[in-house]
Scaffold this active site. Structure first.
Site, PDB file in Angstrom:
ATOM      1  N   ASP A 173      -6.323   6.010   4.319  1.00  0.00           N
ATOM      2  CA  ASP A 173      -4.927   5.758   4.596  1.00  0.00           C
ATOM      3  C   ASP A 173      -4.613   5.915   6.076  1.00  0.00           C
ATOM      4  O   ASP A 173      -3.660   5.349   6.583  1.00  0.00           O
ATOM      5  CB  ASP A 173      -4.071   6.728   3.772  1.00  0.00           C
ATOM      6  CG  ASP A 173      -2.598   6.373   3.836  1.00  0.00           C
ATOM      7  OD1 ASP A 173      -1.852   7.056   4.549  1.00  0.00           O
ATOM      8  OD2 ASP A 173      -2.219   5.395   3.195  1.00  0.00           O
ATOM      9  N   GLY A 202       0.820  -1.205   0.000  1.00  0.00           N
ATOM     10  CA  GLY A 202       0.000   0.000   0.000  1.00  0.00           C
ATOM     11  C   GLY A 202       0.854   1.255   0.000  1.00  0.00           C
ATOM     12  O   GLY A 202       1.930   1.313  -0.599  1.00  0.00           O
ATOM     13  N   SER A 203       0.383   2.251   0.715  1.00  0.00           N
ATOM     14  CA  SER A 203       1.014   3.569   0.642  1.00  0.00           C
ATOM     15  C   SER A 203       2.400   3.639   1.259  1.00  0.00           C
ATOM     16  O   SER A 203       3.120   4.608   1.035  1.00  0.00           O
ATOM     17  CB  SER A 203       0.106   4.610   1.293  1.00  0.00           C
ATOM     18  OG  SER A 203      -1.071   4.784   0.528  1.00  0.00           O
ATOM     19  N   THR A 204       2.797   2.634   2.067  1.00  0.00           N
ATOM     20  CA  THR A 204       4.173   2.654   2.570  1.00  0.00           C
ATOM     21  C   THR A 204       5.172   2.551   1.420  1.00  0.00           C
ATOM     22  O   THR A 204       6.302   3.031   1.536  1.00  0.00           O
ATOM     23  CB  THR A 204       4.420   1.514   3.576  1.00  0.00           C
ATOM     24  OG1 THR A 204       4.149   0.254   2.938  1.00  0.00           O
ATOM     25  CG2 THR A 204       3.529   1.661   4.798  1.00  0.00           C
ATOM     26  N   LYS A 232       5.099   4.172  -1.220  1.00  0.00           N
ATOM     27  CA  LYS A 232       5.303   5.497  -1.820  1.00  0.00           C
ATOM     28  C   LYS A 232       6.667   6.076  -1.474  1.00  0.00           C
ATOM     29  O   LYS A 232       7.184   6.932  -2.207  1.00  0.00           O
ATOM     30  CB  LYS A 232       4.182   6.437  -1.394  1.00  0.00           C
ATOM     31  CG  LYS A 232       2.829   6.061  -1.981  1.00  0.00           C
ATOM     32  CD  LYS A 232       1.692   6.880  -1.405  1.00  0.00           C
ATOM     33  CE  LYS A 232       0.346   6.419  -1.970  1.00  0.00           C
ATOM     34  NZ  LYS A 232      -0.810   7.103  -1.352  1.00  0.00           N
TER      35      LYS A 232
END
Length: 485
Positions: free
Chosen positions: A464, A215-217, A219
């Site tokens: 998030d 997921g957003s980690t 990024k």
């Protein structure tokens, strides 16, 4: 008569030579195959005729041996078995060995030639030395903080010392007591069947053997690629990215959970976790650039060992641009172990220099003499030092002003990144809550620890912020334990 005696003597001599040659064949040429024959119990009996060496955490043994009085005399025991099972694995007279018990079996069982007093001593005498010990890099306080923080929920924690690569905590829950598998008999086979049939998969080491969409980690990896490639030269300058963002070559729009993501600067996109900005930046870096960047963090490495084998964290090497966009925000086929994501945070914390992670500090003889010591060495240069400095600032903003406020520690510099990874058919599964972070004590020259937390069954919504709500408090408790030691 003498002639017949000579003939008989020659025949007897020939038979004697044949017997000697056959004995040599059995003892030399066929020795290994006979030793390894499943019907030969001599080696198994010899293996368990003495206590097994111990696995140590912070100078204290978390394993032991018990004399059963049976033919296979010594049986493995464990202190706080569920707490340390993801580190030790099990040593079973019925089912073999796993994890450190497997990777360091030669030392622990006393069969490693390095334990012998002289070179080739074991081979010549066919003897077995007392089992040696394995000293781990784990810190008990951090292991307990991670284990208690997860509270039995399905998930995992990995914590690494950025400057060395030492693994300070490695937790997977729900866990199990490896002592239940140590011996033989119906109780052991019943335990084996029960543990393998459990839906919660307690014997699965989620920290190193299970991969999740990060997921957003993820990024942080995409941001490093964009900065190193020069796609972004000023993290505080606006980007030309619409919101919502239409995935390249499709009519599918990618939304944001956060507000204010249209044309948001990279720093703001990390702080509030804008999907659109990071997906577009991944496409601008391009497939080759992204594949090269993720490799530097350890993705797609099938040979990582700590010394136990670690599952490959995946980033596809062949994709269309719409798939690349989704992969760049940690979705599509992108997957990572918690250890891998701790390595991502560690690389940022250590100025871009990613150290090879390791779990065994040293092995020793029974008397304590060092047999082998694991040295710290660089795994990859994950990013430039300048990029690492910029990402550290952005991760600090996430904790101080963004979605990771639950990881804040008073008076301590903490950087983090939240994430919620969606999965299942049409994203119907409950999201995984992620948090990666690092912490640096006041007046310290460098961060003390980097942490990754994933919670599978978090009571999370699809925003998030759920990573900050479910996973960040666990990371904070682990970082606090690291800073106290």
């Amino acid at each position: 008569m003498i002639r017949y005696i000579r003939r008989a003597a020659a025949l007897l001599l020939l038979l004697l030579v044949a017997l000697l040659l056959n004995a040599a064949r059995v003892q030399v040429l066929d020795a290994d195959s006979l030793d390894n024959n499943p019907a030969n119990r001599r080696l198994t009996i010899a293996r368990y005729h003495q206590p097994r060496g111990n696995i140590l955490v912070g100078g204290t043994s978390v394993t032991g041996s018990r004399n059963t009085g049976e033919q296979l005399a010594y049986e493995r025991t464990y202190q706080n078995g569920p707490l340390y099972a993801p580190v030790t694995g099990y040593a079973s007279q019925t089912y073999g060995t796993t994890l450190i018990e497997h990777a360091e079996d030669g030392i622990l069982s006393g069969t490693d030639s390095m334990l012998a007093p002289f070179p080739l001593w074991n081979e010549i005498t066919r003897s077995q030395q007392p089992g040696g010990d394995v000293v781990t890099t784990i810190k008990d306080s951090m292991q307990r903080a991670a284990y208690n923080g997860l509270g039995g929920r399905r998930g995992a924690v990995a914590a690494v010392e950025p400057s060395t690569g030492k693994i300070l905590a490695l937790v997977s829950t729900p866990s199990y007591d490896p002592g239940r598998l140590s011996g033989t008999g119906s109780s052991v086979t019943d335990a084996w069947l029960q543990l393998n049939a459990a839906k919660s998969q307690p014997m699965l080491n989620r920290a190193i053997r299970q991969t999740y969409p990060p997921g957003s980690t993820f990024k942080i990896v995409t941001a490093a690629a964009a900065l190193d490639a020069g796609v972004v030269t000023d993290p505080d300058a606006e980007t030309d990215t619409p919101s919502p963002y239409v995935l390249p070559g499709t009519t599918t729009t990618l939304p944001n959970e956060a507000e204010g993501c249209e044309n948001a600067p990279l720093a703001e996109a990390i702080r509030v976790s804008c999907n659109t900005v990071m997906a577009e930046l991944g496409v601008r870096v391009g497939l080759k650039g992204m594949v090269d960047a993720v490799r530097k963090f350890g993705f797609n490495d099938t040979g990582l060992k700590i010394p136990s084998g670690v599952a490959k964290s995946n980033f596809d090497t062949e994709m269309s641009d719409d798939q690349l966009a989704l992969s760049s925000i940690g979705q599509f086929d992108t997957s990572a172990t918690p250890l891998q994501m701790a390595m991502v945070a560690s690389a940022v914390a250590n100025g871009g220099d990613l150290k090879y992670p390791y779990l065994v500090d040293r092995t020793t003889t029974r008397s304590g003499s060092t047999v082998h010591r694991t040295g710290s060495h660089t795994y990859h240069r994950a990013m430039s030092p300048r990029t690492a400095v910029q990402l550290r600032r952005m991760m600090v903003d996430v904790v101080e002003q963004g979605t990771g406020s639950n990881a804040a520690i008073g008076g301590v510099t903490v950087g983090g990144k939240t994430g919620t990874a969606q999965h299942g058919v049409d994203n119907s599964g409950r999201p995984y809550a992620w948090f990666i972070s690092w912490a640096q004590a006041p007046n310290a020259g460098q961060p003390a620890v980097a942490v990754a937390v994933v919670v599978e069954d978090a009571a999370a919504n699809r925003a998030d912020i759920s990573g900050g709500g479910s996973a960040a408090p666990i990371a904070r408790s682990v970082m606090e334990a690291a800073l106290r030691d």
